[in-house]
Every structure is written in C-alpha cells, then in structure tokens.
Design a protein around this motif. Sequence first.
Motif, PDB file in Angstrom:
ATOM      1  N   LYS A   1       0.825  -1.199   0.000  1.00  0.00           N
ATOM      2  CA  LYS A   1       0.000   0.000   0.000  1.00  0.00           C
ATOM      3  C   LYS A   1       0.871   1.266   0.000  1.00  0.00           C
ATOM      4  O   LYS A   1       0.565   2.253  -0.669  1.00  0.00           O
ATOM      5  N   HIS A   2       1.980   1.209   0.771  1.00  0.00           N
ATOM      6  CA  HIS A   2       2.864   2.366   0.846  1.00  0.00           C
ATOM      7  C   HIS A   2       3.648   2.540  -0.463  1.00  0.00           C
ATOM      8  O   HIS A   2       3.910   3.659  -0.893  1.00  0.00           O
ATOM      9  N   VAL A   3       4.020   1.408  -1.095  1.00  0.00           N
ATOM     10  CA  VAL A   3       4.715   1.497  -2.385  1.00  0.00           C
ATOM     11  C   VAL A   3       3.809   2.204  -3.394  1.00  0.00           C
ATOM     12  O   VAL A   3       4.264   3.046  -4.170  1.00  0.00           O
ATOM     13  N   HIS A   4       2.522   1.899  -3.339  1.00  0.00           N
ATOM     14  CA  HIS A   4       1.573   2.567  -4.240  1.00  0.00           C
ATOM     15  C   HIS A   4       1.488   4.061  -3.935  1.00  0.00           C
ATOM     16  O   HIS A   4       1.400   4.885  -4.838  1.00  0.00           O
ATOM     17  N   TRP A   5       1.551   4.403  -2.649  1.00  0.00           N
ATOM     18  CA  TRP A   5       1.545   5.819  -2.260  1.00  0.00           C
ATOM     19  C   TRP A   5       2.807   6.511  -2.775  1.00  0.00           C
ATOM     20  O   TRP A   5       2.746   7.608  -3.341  1.00  0.00           O
ATOM     21  N   LEU A   6       3.981   5.847  -2.616  1.00  0.00           N
ATOM     22  CA  LEU A   6       5.243   6.422  -3.108  1.00  0.00           C
ATOM     23  C   LEU A   6       5.176   6.623  -4.623  1.00  0.00           C
ATOM     24  O   LEU A   6       5.620   7.635  -5.153  1.00  0.00           O
TER      25      LEU A   6
END
Length: 192
Positions: free
Chosen positions: A118-123
């Motif tokens: 989920k955080h990779v998608h945010w980055l």
Amino acid sequence: MLVVGSPEQTDTALLAGEIPCPHCSVPLRPHGHARQRTVRGLGRERLTVRPRRARCSGCRRTQVLLPAALALRRADAVEVIGTALAAKAAGSGHRTIAANLDRPVSTVRRWLRRVPEKHVHWLHKQAVKHAFSLKPEMLAGPKPWPSLLGWSLNILAGAALAFNHRARMELPPWTVIGYFTRGNLLSPPLRN
Ligand SMILES: [Zn+2]
C-alpha cells in the motif's frame, strides 16, 4: 509538522512570509525552535539540526519545520533509509543491506517492513505527481524496473534532479525526495 527544504532556505522563506499555514494558508511566522536532533547519515556522518518552529497568526497553530533530509520519527537520515530501499528494490536482502550500511539487522528489517504494498503505491503516486509537473517525458515509455518500488524510486530520483535544475539548487537528491514524500519514505508506524 511541515517538511521543508534546506534550513537556510526555510529561514529566508519564513521571514519573508512565504510559507503558508497548511490549515488556513495565512503566512507562518517564526516561533522559536524545536529541540535539537542528531541523526545518522551514511557511514559515520552525523547531522545535527534544530528545526524551526513557526506559528500561524490566523488559526494560531504551531508547526515544526522539519528539514527534508530528516525522516519523520527516524534516527537515520533520508539518504540512509533511501539507500536501503533502493538496495531492496535491486534485490538485496536485509542482512546484506545492514552490512553495507553498517546498521543493525533489526533496524534495517524494521525499515523494510515499513514499505508494504500500500505504501509502495503511495510512493508511486507521489513520484508520478512530481515527475508530471517537473519532467513529464520521464513517465513515457516502458517501465525498466521489475518492481514498483524500484520504478517509483527511479522516478523520484529523476524528479529530484529536475527539481534542482528548475530551482537552480544543488540539494542532495535524497533530501529532495524527502521533501516530495513529506518525510514519509517509510510508512508511519501503526497505531496500537
Ligand atoms: Zn493557520
């Protein structure tokens, strides 16, 4: 908390009333300093800063202006954590990364756990947003990286160079990336 560029640039912008309050957009005013912090850079380098505090004359909220070279709530600078993430994206495991960076295995494992999908998608979203406004041609063509994390860091690095070029500055790329990601290269810790 507001993430800002270099401390010198922040002082100038703050005194000139060029940093708006994130809540009500009224220019922030200097309001002393937060406590001094020392974080670890790459190798044996140490970075000591005393972040500025600012206050809004509109809503009266105070803000700490965190220099972008620092990651939120971390004892290591953005360049160290970023180097670890880039190594992970290139296929290294946490033990190799820890040995190369001279950091405890447990610390590196903790960082790598803070980049869930989920955080990779945010980055990736932050990377695309900044690349789109600074150098959109970077986003054209095939994705040369096998992982979304690697691709996102690659776009962030390209956008950081474009930012320096446009602003006529030579900030370290990881500092600019810290600014782009608002201190959250790693996802914030889960609330218990
Ligand atoms: Zn305000």
